[in-house]
Design a protein around this motif. Sequence first.
Motif, PDB file in Angstrom:
ATOM      1  N   VAL A 139      29.254 -39.509 -49.077  1.00  0.00           N
ATOM      2  CA  VAL A 139      29.390 -40.733 -49.861  1.00  0.00           C
ATOM      3  C   VAL A 139      30.483 -41.589 -49.229  1.00  0.00           C
ATOM      4  N   ARG A 140      30.100 -42.746 -48.744  1.00  0.00           N
ATOM      5  CA  ARG A 140      31.032 -43.668 -48.097  1.00  0.00           C
ATOM      6  C   ARG A 140      31.514 -44.684 -49.130  1.00  0.00           C
ATOM      7  N   VAL A 141      32.789 -44.659 -49.422  1.00  0.00           N
ATOM      8  CA  VAL A 141      33.372 -45.545 -50.430  1.00  0.00           C
ATOM      9  C   VAL A 141      34.025 -46.730 -49.729  1.00  0.00           C
ATOM     10  N   GLU A 142      33.419 -47.901 -49.863  1.00  0.00           N
ATOM     11  CA  GLU A 142      33.944 -49.114 -49.238  1.00  0.00           C
ATOM     12  C   GLU A 142      34.807 -49.890 -50.236  1.00  0.00           C
ATOM     13  N   PRO A 143      35.876 -50.514 -49.771  1.00  0.00           N
ATOM     14  CA  PRO A 143      36.697 -51.320 -50.680  1.00  0.00           C
ATOM     15  C   PRO A 143      35.945 -52.561 -51.149  1.00  0.00           C
ATOM     16  N   VAL A 144      36.362 -53.109 -52.271  1.00  0.00           N
ATOM     17  CA  VAL A 144      35.797 -54.359 -52.781  1.00  0.00           C
ATOM     18  C   VAL A 144      36.617 -55.502 -52.213  1.00  0.00           C
ATOM     19  N   ASP A 145      36.014 -56.333 -51.362  1.00  0.00           N
ATOM     20  CA  ASP A 145      36.787 -57.422 -50.764  1.00  0.00           C
ATOM     21  C   ASP A 145      36.957 -58.563 -51.762  1.00  0.00           C
ATOM     22  N   ARG A 146      37.828 -59.490 -51.395  1.00  0.00           N
ATOM     23  CA  ARG A 146      38.199 -60.566 -52.325  1.00  0.00           C
ATOM     24  C   ARG A 146      36.998 -61.404 -52.750  1.00  0.00           C
ATOM     25  N   LYS A 147      36.084 -61.647 -51.819  1.00  0.00           N
ATOM     26  CA  LYS A 147      34.933 -62.489 -52.127  1.00  0.00           C
ATOM     27  C   LYS A 147      34.042 -61.844 -53.186  1.00  0.00           C
ATOM     28  N   ALA A 148      33.941 -60.510 -53.151  1.00  0.00           N
ATOM     29  CA  ALA A 148      33.065 -59.796 -54.080  1.00  0.00           C
ATOM     30  C   ALA A 148      33.766 -59.423 -55.382  1.00  0.00           C
ATOM     31  N   LEU A 149      35.074 -59.617 -55.443  1.00  0.00           N
ATOM     32  CA  LEU A 149      35.837 -59.155 -56.607  1.00  0.00           C
ATOM     33  C   LEU A 149      35.426 -59.815 -57.923  1.00  0.00           C
ATOM     34  N   PRO A 150      35.192 -61.137 -57.998  1.00  0.00           N
ATOM     35  CA  PRO A 150      34.770 -61.712 -59.284  1.00  0.00           C
ATOM     36  C   PRO A 150      33.492 -61.086 -59.828  1.00  0.00           C
ATOM     37  N   ASN A 151      32.493 -60.847 -58.970  1.00  0.00           N
ATOM     38  CA  ASN A 151      31.260 -60.203 -59.432  1.00  0.00           C
ATOM     39  C   ASN A 151      31.514 -58.778 -59.880  1.00  0.00           C
ATOM     40  N   TRP A 152      32.398 -58.085 -59.178  1.00  0.00           N
ATOM     41  CA  TRP A 152      32.753 -56.710 -59.569  1.00  0.00           C
ATOM     42  C   TRP A 152      33.376 -56.701 -60.968  1.00  0.00           C
ATOM     43  N   ILE A 153      34.260 -57.650 -61.226  1.00  0.00           N
ATOM     44  CA  ILE A 153      34.891 -57.757 -62.545  1.00  0.00           C
ATOM     45  C   ILE A 153      33.838 -58.058 -63.604  1.00  0.00           C
ATOM     46  N   ALA A 154      32.920 -58.992 -63.298  1.00  0.00           N
ATOM     47  CA  ALA A 154      31.874 -59.353 -64.265  1.00  0.00           C
ATOM     48  C   ALA A 154      30.997 -58.153 -64.600  1.00  0.00           C
ATOM     49  N   GLN A 155      30.661 -57.345 -63.609  1.00  0.00           N
ATOM     50  CA  GLN A 155      29.840 -56.160 -63.845  1.00  0.00           C
ATOM     51  C   GLN A 155      30.563 -55.151 -64.715  1.00  0.00           C
ATOM     52  N   ARG A 156      31.860 -54.976 -64.467  1.00  0.00           N
ATOM     53  CA  ARG A 156      32.636 -54.035 -65.278  1.00  0.00           C
ATOM     54  C   ARG A 156      32.767 -54.525 -66.721  1.00  0.00           C
ATOM     55  N   LEU A 157      32.941 -55.821 -66.894  1.00  0.00           N
ATOM     56  CA  LEU A 157      32.992 -56.368 -68.251  1.00  0.00           C
ATOM     57  C   LEU A 157      31.663 -56.149 -68.967  1.00  0.00           C
ATOM     58  N   GLN A 158      30.568 -56.352 -68.235  1.00  0.00           N
ATOM     59  CA  GLN A 158      29.244 -56.177 -68.823  1.00  0.00           C
ATOM     60  C   GLN A 158      29.028 -54.746 -69.288  1.00  0.00           C
ATOM     61  N   GLN A 159      29.560 -53.788 -68.547  1.00  0.00           N
ATOM     62  CA  GLN A 159      29.402 -52.381 -68.915  1.00  0.00           C
ATOM     63  C   GLN A 159      30.061 -52.060 -70.248  1.00  0.00           C
ATOM     64  N   GLN A 160      31.082 -52.826 -70.631  1.00  0.00           N
ATOM     65  CA  GLN A 160      31.723 -52.596 -71.918  1.00  0.00           C
ATOM     66  C   GLN A 160      31.335 -53.662 -72.943  1.00  0.00           C
ATOM     67  N   GLY A 161      30.230 -54.369 -72.656  1.00  0.00           N
ATOM     68  CA  GLY A 161      29.672 -55.297 -73.630  1.00  0.00           C
ATOM     69  C   GLY A 161      30.347 -56.645 -73.695  1.00  0.00           C
ATOM     70  N   GLN A 162      31.102 -57.003 -72.648  1.00  0.00           N
ATOM     71  CA  GLN A 162      31.790 -58.284 -72.647  1.00  0.00           C
ATOM     72  C   GLN A 162      31.314 -59.141 -71.474  1.00  0.00           C
ATOM     73  N   ARG A 163      31.553 -60.426 -71.593  1.00  0.00           N
ATOM     74  CA  ARG A 163      31.135 -61.350 -70.535  1.00  0.00           C
ATOM     75  C   ARG A 163      31.999 -62.607 -70.609  1.00  0.00           C
ATOM     76  N   VAL A 164      31.967 -63.380 -69.548  1.00  0.00           N
ATOM     77  CA  VAL A 164      32.647 -64.675 -69.553  1.00  0.00           C
ATOM     78  C   VAL A 164      31.614 -65.760 -69.815  1.00  0.00           C
ATOM     79  N   ALA A 165      32.087 -66.972 -70.026  1.00  0.00           N
ATOM     80  CA  ALA A 165      31.176 -68.077 -70.305  1.00  0.00           C
ATOM     81  C   ALA A 165      30.303 -68.358 -69.079  1.00  0.00           C
ATOM     82  N   ALA A 166      29.163 -68.968 -69.325  1.00  0.00           N
ATOM     83  CA  ALA A 166      28.266 -69.324 -68.229  1.00  0.00           C
ATOM     84  C   ALA A 166      28.815 -70.530 -67.470  1.00  0.00           C
ATOM     85  N   GLY A 167      28.346 -70.679 -66.245  1.00  0.00           N
ATOM     86  CA  GLY A 167      28.666 -71.874 -65.469  1.00  0.00           C
ATOM     87  C   GLY A 167      30.069 -71.874 -64.879  1.00  0.00           C
TER      88      GLY A 167
END
Length: 350
Positions: A139-167
Amino acid sequence: MQVAAPQLAAQLQRGLRSLYTVHGDDPLLVQEAGDAIRAAARAQGFTERTVHTVAGAHFDWSAVLASGAEMSLFADKQLIEVRIPSGKPGKDGSQALQQLAEGAAGNDAALTLVVLPRLDMATQKSAWFAALDAHGVTVRVEPVDRKALPNWIAQRLQQQGQRVAAGDEGQRTLQFFADRVEGNLLAAHQEIQKLALLHPPGELSFEQVEAAVLNVARYDAFKLAEAVLGGQLPRVQRMLDGLQAEGEAPVLVHWALADDVRTLYRVRAALDTGKPLPVALRESRVWGAKEKLMERVLPNLGAGTLSRWLQDAHTVDGIVKGLKAEGWPTDPWQALQQFAMRVAQGCAAR
């Protein structure tokens, strides 16, 4: 068999293997990959767990081999975990890991998990790593780079039933969040969990995130150099402030910036002799994210500009070592800021 960390869950669902190797530098992602394997093992009846941490050249590998060979007193399946923080098992360890990998095939009574830091290509070609990969799942674990970090945060929020506003409003919230936690994924995970404790499932406003999320970003000089090549002026300023606040040595920051300027100058010289850009970059040992950044800026950077930047690097080298230079600040961090911003502005304009 090698899989990326995001593919691990799907692989575990297809069937548990008797040998897993996890390697990467991010503590959170490595821990989560290991936890997924441990959970799957428990579900399959591997109720006993033995952990061996390899420390020093005189580590007793016979105990590791014995764990795999011995049956549990109560005939329970066992999970054998081998942690090698240095990523270098040594000669005895190399032989032991090869033996362990070969013995794992068809062993339904024991599951072996080997945990390593991120490995370079030379280590991945070693006999012991090749054996682990051939007989199990790597299993190769790659770091989350800065460009991908906002999407990573959004996915983690979604897993706990939360989200940010659209747009745009939601993107602004995610970018703010990312700026606060960049380079510190474990802290990012904790800040996301904090939001679950503070607010119910549903949409989070920018004000709620701003009030809750601490500034726990961690920067390093080499990521700063990438931001400079990317022409990301606000991020460059933020990272310089962060590095100074963290007590980073100005000499190291200068070295990272100057090394990139020297590389740009060297590749530009190769281009001017007629070499193709990919060949010139490869000869200068440039790859990964930095390769893409230099591919973007180099065609429009002339030798004159790079010569001036090289002279600036030489000047700032003296300033961070206590010398003075006309037209430059005497404070090392102010000089670094002037140098970094000059290069970043030049890259942003390309």
